[in-house]
Design a protein around this motif. Structure first.
Motif: not given
Lengths: 83, 462
Positions: A39, A42-43, A46-47, B404, B427, B436-437, B441
């Motif tokens: 996860l 994945a973040i 994206t960032r 996401l 956040l 967390p998911h 993001a």
């Protein structure tokens, strides 16, 4: 900032909250051992897309995912050069 | 006369009709020979106390859950299967809503977990045991999934609806070794567990705190032949050096949209594997499997009469079959199927040539690596921040997890001092309140959010 430095800085920021022992970020470090779970990877992608303006994973139909941090950075450096 | 492959009314009986002499369930910290389990118990003398009970099952270890499910199917009246993110603090509400009068766990429950009068039994290792014959019953299997609030939806199946998608005589070989990146306490993983039991094979379970790399190493060590997971699970697996040590002849994807990229990548990595992607949901069950290596599904699957019927209404896929759940336990008045028996999956499809392709979810649900996120639940948390006027949570495509969570936030003041600090605080509130998911993001400030005529946020469809 270079592509490499951008990747490292974003990765460090995301893994700060990790409870695992953090290994030094060397090129042969297995990405899944870097303190990031999938996860968080994945973040990170994206960032990086927001920072660098591209996502090398979606630009090819066959992308063998990177195993090491060196592979991961290489993917971004290669994508940056071919743009 | 040979015995039909899946002869039996409950799991223990089905297994008893098979040769289980060389079949195993392998966990990260132990193993169970299925033959031993058929002549023993992990509950000991206390199993009899669970006859006819409504049981909440909560374990740290998947293997422990697997053993208890085999033992209690046909004995308990209902088994409420807690996925790993359901912890003891959820128990009082779950026990109340499910009518559970017993909790089986593989750990000592904290005192506050359940009220006085609820039976508590801790499962141990499998030891030889003999029981008086009891009258067996059709046990309800209750699966939990995310809802729009933090309370999970409770979806009622039974063994018949769960095993209906599994063809008789499927994978009859005794050398078949199943594995899944899913958790067997969710529908996708449970399907694999039941396929392993109804075939003649063995199964490898992921440990509670086992890393993906260690799990893959054990799968390789056991010679896994049939391996399943979501596209996100597979992308993660391929990032592990151990991915090269397995060569499963059968690969299955489900739980998320399988795009052409992941299908091509898996074919390139495992050229000898038969790769299929299945469409299933906890409510609708398994609808179909696609085996041609292409994303989407053939339009010819629609309009057929048979075990499973599909139709598309307002671009949303609807399914009718004997595999669908019977009802919601937490809210019996919530509609599961329409008056013709079709379940609206909420998955939006588009016809392109002779094939349908999945576009996403019609109700805005975000699928993060196979886990559902309702935008409303995340928005409610973000809106707790005093500087926030409103927020809209939406899906953002991601090559690792499919999607996401991304948040558009409208602040009360247009350009307040400390906007960067507010983002960090938002956040932080999310991290404290959400798994967390579900934590966004990215958080983006916007100058307006569209509100539709009915006064609701105008959400982009799919």
């Amino acid at each position: 900032m270079s592509v490499r430095a951008t990747v490292i800085s974003q990765l460090e920021e995301i893994r700060q909250g990790s409870k695992k022992a953090l290994l030094p970020l060397t090129d042969d470090l297995v990405l899944l051992d870097s303190g990031l779970d999938s996860l968080q990877i994945a973040i990170l992608v994206t960032r990086l897309e927001d920072t660098l303006g591209f996502d090398p994973f979606t630009e090819s139909d066959i992308t063998i995912p990177p195993v090491t941090l060196g592979d991961f950075i290489g993917l971004y450096e290669h994508a940056a050069q071919s743009r | 006369m040979s015995t039909p492959p899946n002869h039996g009314r409950f799991l223990w009986e089905i297994l008893s009709n098979k040769d289980c002499s060389s079949r195993f369930l392998w966990g990260s910290d132990g193993q169970v020979a299925i033959g031993d389990l058929l002549q023993g118990s992990c509950l000991g003398d206390r199993r009899q106390e669970l006859t006819g009970r409504s049981v909440l099952l909560s374990t740290h270890d998947q293997l422990a859950a697997a053993v208890v499910l085999i033992e209690l199917d046909g004995i308990a009246s209902r088994i409420v299967i807690c996925p790993p993110d359901i912890t003891a603090e959820h128990f009082p509400a779950l026990i109340e809503k499910s009518g559970a009068d017993a909790v089986v766990s593989d750990y000592e429950l904290p005192d506050h977990a359940c009220r006085h009068g609820v039976l508590r039994i801790v499962a141990g290792t499998v030891s030889p045991a003999w029981f008086q014959p009891v009258e067996h019953r059709a046990t309800e299997w209750v699966l939990l999934t995310s809802g729009t609030t933090s309370a999970p939806k409770m979806i009622v199946h039974n063994l018949a609806s769960l095993i209906a998608p599994i063809g008789a005589g499927t994978n009859p070989g005794s050398d078949v070794v199943w594995g899944t990146f899913y958790d067997i306490r969710r529908y996708g993983g449970l399907q694999i567990f039941l396929r392993a039991l109804l075939g003649n094979g063995s199964m490898v379970f992921c440990g509670a705190s086992e890393s993906p790399t260690d799990h893959l190493a054990r799968l390789a060590g056991r010679g896994v032949t049939h391996l399943s997971g979501t596209p996100s699970h597979w992308r993660r697996a391929l990032m592990s050096p151990e991915a090269q040590r397995i060569s499963p002849p059968y690969i299955r994807l489900s739980g998320e949209i399988a795009d052409q990229a992941i299908l091509n990548t898996l074919h390139a990595f495992y050229p000898n594997a038969a790769i299929s992607h299945a469409f299933a949901s906890t409510e609708a069950g398994v609808a179909f499997e696609v085996k041609d290596g292409l994303a989407g599904f053939p339009a010819s699957l629609l309009g057929r009469h048979g075990d499973v019927e599909l139709k598309v209404i307002d671009d949303s896929l609807r399914i009718r079959s004997g595999r669908i759940a019977s009802r919601y336990l937490d809210n019996p008045s919530r509609v599961l199927a329409d008056e013709d028996g079709f379940v609206d999956t909420g998955d939006i499809v588009e016809l392109c040539g002779d094939r349908y392709y999945f576009l996403g979810r019609g109700n805005g649900v975000i699928n993060v690596g196979g886990l559902k996120v309702y935008p409303e639940e995340v928005e409610a948390v973000i809106n707790r921040h005093p500087a926030v006027r409103m927020s809209m949570v939406r899906s953002r495509r991601n090559p690792i997890t499919g999607s996401l969570v991304s948040a558009d936030v409208l602040l009360k003041e247009s350009e307040p001092d400390g906007a960067a600090t507010i983002r960090i605080e938002i956040l932080e509130i999310c991290r404290q309140s959400l798994p967390p998911h579900k934590v966004p993001a990215t958080v983006r400030y916007v100058s307006s959010l569209d509100v539709a005529a009915a006064g609701k946020l105008a959400r982009p469809r799919a």
